[in-house]
Design a protein around this motif. Structure first.
Motif, PDB file in Angstrom:
ATOM      1  N   TYR A  69      -1.504  14.699  -4.159  1.00  0.00           N
ATOM      2  CA  TYR A  69      -2.098  14.292  -5.437  1.00  0.00           C
ATOM      3  C   TYR A  69      -3.027  15.371  -6.000  1.00  0.00           C
ATOM      4  CZ  TYR A  69      -4.760  11.493  -8.791  1.00  0.00           C
ATOM      5  OH  TYR A  69      -5.368  11.023  -9.924  1.00  0.00           O
ATOM      6  N   ALA A  82       1.608  11.466  -2.604  1.00  0.00           N
ATOM      7  CA  ALA A  82       1.639  12.703  -1.820  1.00  0.00           C
ATOM      8  C   ALA A  82       1.232  13.896  -2.674  1.00  0.00           C
ATOM      9  CB  ALA A  82       3.042  12.910  -1.242  1.00  0.00           C
ATOM     10  N   ASP A 140      -6.291   9.017  -3.523  1.00  0.00           N
ATOM     11  CA  ASP A 140      -4.844   9.153  -3.686  1.00  0.00           C
ATOM     12  C   ASP A 140      -4.066   8.018  -3.018  1.00  0.00           C
ATOM     13  OD1 ASP A 140      -5.479   9.897  -1.135  1.00  0.00           O
ATOM     14  OD2 ASP A 140      -4.182  11.658  -1.071  1.00  0.00           O
ATOM     15  N   ASP A 141      -4.767   6.962  -2.591  1.00  0.00           N
ATOM     16  CA  ASP A 141      -4.119   5.789  -2.002  1.00  0.00           C
ATOM     17  C   ASP A 141      -4.140   4.641  -3.009  1.00  0.00           C
ATOM     18  OD1 ASP A 141      -3.670   6.997   0.523  1.00  0.00           O
ATOM     19  OD2 ASP A 141      -5.769   6.644   1.052  1.00  0.00           O
ATOM     20  N   ARG A 142      -3.055   3.876  -3.063  1.00  0.00           N
ATOM     21  CA  ARG A 142      -2.937   2.776  -4.012  1.00  0.00           C
ATOM     22  C   ARG A 142      -2.559   1.491  -3.281  1.00  0.00           C
ATOM     23  NH1 ARG A 142      -4.923   6.467  -5.720  1.00  0.00           N
ATOM     24  NH2 ARG A 142      -4.160   8.016  -7.202  1.00  0.00           N
ATOM     25  N   THR A 143      -3.022   0.376  -3.822  1.00  0.00           N
ATOM     26  CA  THR A 143      -2.699  -0.937  -3.270  1.00  0.00           C
ATOM     27  C   THR A 143      -2.377  -1.876  -4.424  1.00  0.00           C
ATOM     28  OG1 THR A 143      -4.251  -0.583  -1.436  1.00  0.00           O
ATOM     29  CG2 THR A 143      -3.474  -2.828  -1.804  1.00  0.00           C
ATOM     30  N   ALA A 193       0.852  -1.192   0.000  1.00  0.00           N
ATOM     31  CA  ALA A 193       0.000   0.000   0.000  1.00  0.00           C
ATOM     32  C   ALA A 193       0.883   1.236   0.000  1.00  0.00           C
ATOM     33  CB  ALA A 193      -0.919  -0.002   1.219  1.00  0.00           C
ATOM     34  N   SER A 231      -7.132   1.445  -6.590  1.00  0.00           N
ATOM     35  CA  SER A 231      -6.993   2.870  -6.312  1.00  0.00           C
ATOM     36  C   SER A 231      -8.134   3.328  -5.419  1.00  0.00           C
ATOM     37  CB  SER A 231      -7.012   3.662  -7.627  1.00  0.00           C
ATOM     38  OG  SER A 231      -7.202   5.040  -7.375  1.00  0.00           O
ATOM     39  N   TYR A 232      -7.799   4.119  -4.405  1.00  0.00           N
ATOM     40  CA  TYR A 232      -8.807   4.784  -3.582  1.00  0.00           C
ATOM     41  C   TYR A 232      -8.392   6.245  -3.434  1.00  0.00           C
ATOM     42  CZ  TYR A 232     -12.168   5.851   0.057  1.00  0.00           C
ATOM     43  OH  TYR A 232     -13.193   6.410   0.773  1.00  0.00           O
ATOM     44  N   ASP A 289       0.852   5.822  -0.886  1.00  0.00           N
ATOM     45  CA  ASP A 289       0.074   7.049  -1.031  1.00  0.00           C
ATOM     46  C   ASP A 289       0.776   7.973  -2.021  1.00  0.00           C
ATOM     47  OD1 ASP A 289      -1.917   9.187   0.092  1.00  0.00           O
ATOM     48  OD2 ASP A 289       0.053  10.119   0.257  1.00  0.00           O
TER      49      ASP A 289
END
Length: 208
Positions: free
Chosen positions: A105, A103, A194-197, A99, A191-192, A101
């Protein structure tokens, strides 16, 4: 008409501290929130809802995009991730997850990039002209520690607090997800906002 009134291009941005930080001596522990007048909020919400419909109808967004996208909520993301892990167990797979982020974004989205992506997705000229006008000539005043700054030019980025920001940021990122999954079909990128997994499954696990 491809036009956004100049009276809506000057805004106030309130700088608020993020909760739970051990210290507040660096800029990244604060969050800029855009305050808009009621009429501008209404117009932006109407346009955002239409963009959401267009994106869903023409399948412009990737199914793995959650947050800021209608019908793909936080709960949906959690359910999808849980399903992937449990389905992997049934096939004897181990699941590795990274996971991260992106920064800053929202503040760093490139205006020319937004219009180019909308053009590539096939939006009509009136939509292209609107956003070409909407994103330029913008000014904002910063409100921080009970002080309001003079207006200054906002050349890049979209602001948290605008109804258009979630869908614009999702459309901006969509080509990355389509490209990732076309080149790495065995792996998954979720994708959520600006968060990525990144999710990888294999019989023997994989170092990350």
């Amino acid at each position: 008409m491809g036009f956004w009134p100049d009276c809506f291009k000057t805004s106030k941005t309130v700088i608020i501290p993020k909760l739970g930080k051990p210290a507040y001596n660096i800029p990244k522990v604060f969050r800029p929130i855009l305050l808009l007048n009621t009429l501008r909020k209404l117009f932006e919400k109407i346009i955002a809802n239409r963009l959401q419909w267009e994106a869903a109808h023409f399948e412009l967004l990737h199914p793995c995009q959650f947050g800021g996208v209608h019908q793909n909520s936080t709960e949906d993301r959690g359910s999808y991730l849980t399903h992937l892990v449990r389905a992997g167990w049934d096939r004897g797979y181990k699941t590795s997850i990274v996971a991260f982020d992106l920064a800053q974004y929202f503040p760093l989205l490139n205006h020319s990039g937004i219009t180019l992506i909308l053009d590539h997705m096939g939006f009509v000229d009136s939509v292209m002209n609107f956003f070409a006008n909407y994103l330029v000539g913008r000014y904002t005043k910063l409100f921080w520690d009970n002080q309001l700054s003079d207006p200054f030019f906002a050349a890049v980025g979209i602001r948290q607090g605008s109804a258009l920001s979630p869908i614009l940021s999702a459309l901006y990122l969509a080509p990355v997800l389509w490209k990732f999954h076309s080149e790495r079909p065995s792996d998954i990128l979720i994708s959520y906002v600006d968060d990525r997994t990144i999710i990888v499954q294999s019989k023997h696990g994989r170092k990350t």
